[in-house]
Design a protein around this motif. Structure first.
Motif, PDB file in Angstrom:
ATOM      1  N   THR A  49       7.572 -14.781 -27.894  1.00 59.64           N
ATOM      2  CA  THR A  49       6.494 -15.572 -27.328  1.00 59.64           C
ATOM      3  C   THR A  49       6.764 -15.885 -26.063  1.00 59.64           C
ATOM      4  N   PHE A  50       7.964 -16.607 -25.726  1.00 59.00           N
ATOM      5  CA  PHE A  50       8.562 -17.268 -24.516  1.00 59.00           C
ATOM      6  C   PHE A  50       9.408 -16.278 -23.666  1.00 59.00           C
ATOM      7  N   ALA A  51      10.246 -15.275 -24.512  1.00 57.81           N
ATOM      8  CA  ALA A  51      11.246 -14.314 -23.820  1.00 57.81           C
ATOM      9  C   ALA A  51      10.615 -12.942 -23.557  1.00 57.81           C
ATOM     10  N   GLY A  52       9.628 -12.656 -24.438  1.00 60.43           N
ATOM     11  CA  GLY A  52       9.076 -11.215 -24.039  1.00 60.43           C
ATOM     12  C   GLY A  52       9.238 -10.389 -25.243  1.00 60.43           C
ATOM     13  N   LEU A  66       6.700  -9.511 -20.632  1.00 61.72           N
ATOM     14  CA  LEU A  66       6.302 -10.851 -21.025  1.00 61.72           C
ATOM     15  C   LEU A  66       4.991 -10.981 -20.580  1.00 61.72           C
ATOM     16  N   GLN A  67       4.231 -11.281 -21.639  1.00 56.12           N
ATOM     17  CA  GLN A  67       2.832 -11.863 -21.276  1.00 56.12           C
ATOM     18  C   GLN A  67       2.646 -13.299 -21.056  1.00 56.12           C
ATOM     19  N   THR A  68       2.129 -13.708 -19.779  1.00 56.25           N
ATOM     20  CA  THR A  68       2.571 -15.057 -19.642  1.00 56.25           C
ATOM     21  C   THR A  68       1.271 -15.758 -20.334  1.00 56.25           C
ATOM     22  N   THR A  69       1.326 -16.812 -20.582  1.00 54.75           N
ATOM     23  CA  THR A  69       0.489 -17.732 -21.585  1.00 54.75           C
ATOM     24  C   THR A  69       0.196 -19.124 -21.063  1.00 54.75           C
ATOM     25  N   ASN A  70      -0.896 -19.935 -21.603  1.00 55.16           N
ATOM     26  CA  ASN A  70      -1.050 -21.266 -21.240  1.00 55.16           C
ATOM     27  C   ASN A  70       0.065 -22.156 -21.378  1.00 55.16           C
ATOM     28  N   GLU A  71       0.941 -21.746 -22.400  1.00 59.53           N
ATOM     29  CA  GLU A  71       2.259 -22.647 -22.973  1.00 59.53           C
ATOM     30  C   GLU A  71       2.940 -22.517 -21.636  1.00 59.53           C
ATOM     31  N   MET A  72       3.177 -21.738 -20.772  1.00 58.95           N
ATOM     32  CA  MET A  72       3.954 -21.600 -19.754  1.00 58.95           C
ATOM     33  C   MET A  72       3.622 -22.280 -18.649  1.00 58.95           C
ATOM     34  N   VAL A  73       2.612 -22.653 -18.390  1.00 59.65           N
ATOM     35  CA  VAL A  73       1.814 -23.313 -17.157  1.00 59.65           C
ATOM     36  C   VAL A  73       2.568 -24.513 -16.997  1.00 59.65           C
ATOM     37  N   GLY A  83      11.479 -20.453 -15.482  1.00 55.69           N
ATOM     38  CA  GLY A  83      12.565 -20.665 -16.630  1.00 55.69           C
ATOM     39  C   GLY A  83      12.081 -19.611 -17.697  1.00 55.69           C
ATOM     40  N   PHE A  84      11.016 -19.231 -17.994  1.00 59.20           N
ATOM     41  CA  PHE A  84      10.400 -18.366 -18.829  1.00 59.20           C
ATOM     42  C   PHE A  84      10.593 -16.889 -18.112  1.00 59.20           C
ATOM     43  N   ILE A  85      10.299 -16.716 -16.844  1.00 55.00           N
ATOM     44  CA  ILE A  85      10.582 -15.574 -16.225  1.00 55.00           C
ATOM     45  C   ILE A  85      12.136 -15.380 -16.295  1.00 55.00           C
ATOM     46  N   PHE A  86      13.002 -16.148 -16.080  1.00 50.46           N
ATOM     47  CA  PHE A  86      14.283 -15.905 -16.203  1.00 50.46           C
ATOM     48  C   PHE A  86      14.878 -15.730 -17.496  1.00 50.46           C
ATOM     49  N   ALA A  87      14.259 -16.558 -18.490  1.00 48.31           N
ATOM     50  CA  ALA A  87      14.757 -16.129 -19.964  1.00 48.31           C
ATOM     51  C   ALA A  87      14.257 -14.638 -20.284  1.00 48.31           C
ATOM     52  N   ALA A 113       8.249 -13.724  -5.881  1.00 47.39           N
ATOM     53  CA  ALA A 113       6.652 -14.010  -5.999  1.00 47.39           C
ATOM     54  C   ALA A 113       6.451 -14.831  -7.141  1.00 47.39           C
ATOM     55  N   PRO A 114       5.428 -15.582  -7.103  1.00 46.73           N
ATOM     56  CA  PRO A 114       5.113 -16.442  -8.468  1.00 46.73           C
ATOM     57  C   PRO A 114       4.209 -15.687  -9.346  1.00 46.73           C
ATOM     58  N   ALA A 115       4.382 -16.058 -10.639  1.00 48.36           N
ATOM     59  CA  ALA A 115       3.520 -15.332 -11.882  1.00 48.36           C
ATOM     60  C   ALA A 115       2.597 -16.545 -11.930  1.00 48.36           C
ATOM     61  N   LYS A 116       1.505 -16.128 -12.606  1.00 44.06           N
ATOM     62  CA  LYS A 116       0.438 -16.960 -13.093  1.00 44.06           C
ATOM     63  C   LYS A 116       0.056 -16.791 -14.402  1.00 44.06           C
ATOM     64  N   VAL A 117      -0.549 -17.565 -15.063  1.00 45.15           N
ATOM     65  CA  VAL A 117      -1.237 -17.471 -16.319  1.00 45.15           C
ATOM     66  C   VAL A 117      -1.987 -16.073 -16.435  1.00 45.15           C
ATOM     67  N   GLY A 118      -1.620 -15.297 -17.631  1.00 40.27           N
ATOM     68  CA  GLY A 118      -2.230 -14.042 -17.839  1.00 40.27           C
ATOM     69  C   GLY A 118      -1.555 -12.815 -17.169  1.00 40.27           C
ATOM     70  N   ASP A 119      -0.557 -12.894 -16.409  1.00 39.81           N
ATOM     71  CA  ASP A 119       0.176 -11.919 -15.815  1.00 39.81           C
ATOM     72  C   ASP A 119       1.245 -11.271 -16.825  1.00 39.81           C
TER      73      ASP A 119
END
Length: 180
Positions: A49-52, A66-73, A83-87, A113-119
């Motif tokens: 869920t957090f590392a992909g 990695l599916q980004t979620t609201n919990e990572m916002v 940190g989620f991207i790095f993990a 570049a930044p990531a946003k929820v849903g990416d």
């Protein structure tokens, strides 16, 4: 009357597809590759869920999505904490080496570049120096055709789990003191 920045940001966040909305489009890919976790010799309890999700595993290479979620916002704009991207990048790196007692000892990384929820971020890892105990792994993270992350990870393969090694050394020290 013009909307303020906060309400515009909240509206954009609400209109961004959630993980559940995107799940159907990636569900088949992720479900078809769950067996890869059985082939992985390390990080067996990592939370996808957090590392992909590990979606490709070959000798000296791996792919993690990695599916980004609201919990990572981290804010009202839907920005994902780096940190989620790095993990997820680190997970791709250790998967590419795929050795039981692997420890990451360093990394040089850049966020482009930044990531946003849903990416949906795809990380591809390629390992080098396959015959040595010390390894170098290059990881690139992409959202569609946009590079968002690049890192060079350094790892070392130990004879024993890093925490078990310290416990064994401590136990030996205690035993030698008891004999004195």
């Amino acid at each position: 009357m013009a909307k303020n920045k906060m309400s515009l940001a909240q509206e954009a966040l609400e209109n961004t597809p959630s993980f559940e909305d995107e799940a159907e489009s990636t569900e088949e890919l992720l479900n078809d590759t769950t067996f890869l976790n059985d082939e992985l010799k390390t990080h067996g309890k990592i939370k996808s869920t957090f590392a992909g999700n590990l979606v490709e595993l070959k000798k000296n290479s791996a792919k993690v999505m990695l599916q980004t979620t609201n919990e990572m916002v981290v804010d009202e704009f839907g920005l994902i904490h780096s940190g989620f991207i790095f993990a997820s990048a680190e997970y791709a790196a250790i998967s590419a080496v795929n050795e039981e007692n692997l420890v990451i000892i360093g990394c040089r990384s850049k966020f482009f570049a930044p990531a946003k929820v849903g990416d949906l971020i795809t990380f591809e890892a390629k390992g080098r120096f396959e015959e040595a105990r010390k390894r170098e792994i290059k990881v690139i993270g992409m959202i569609n055709e946009i590079k968002v992350f690049e890192g060079i990870f350094q790892a070392v393969i130990l004879e024993h789990h890093i925490l078990q090694t310290k416990i064994d050394e401590l136990q030996a020290t205690i035993n030698s003191k008891e004999l004195s």
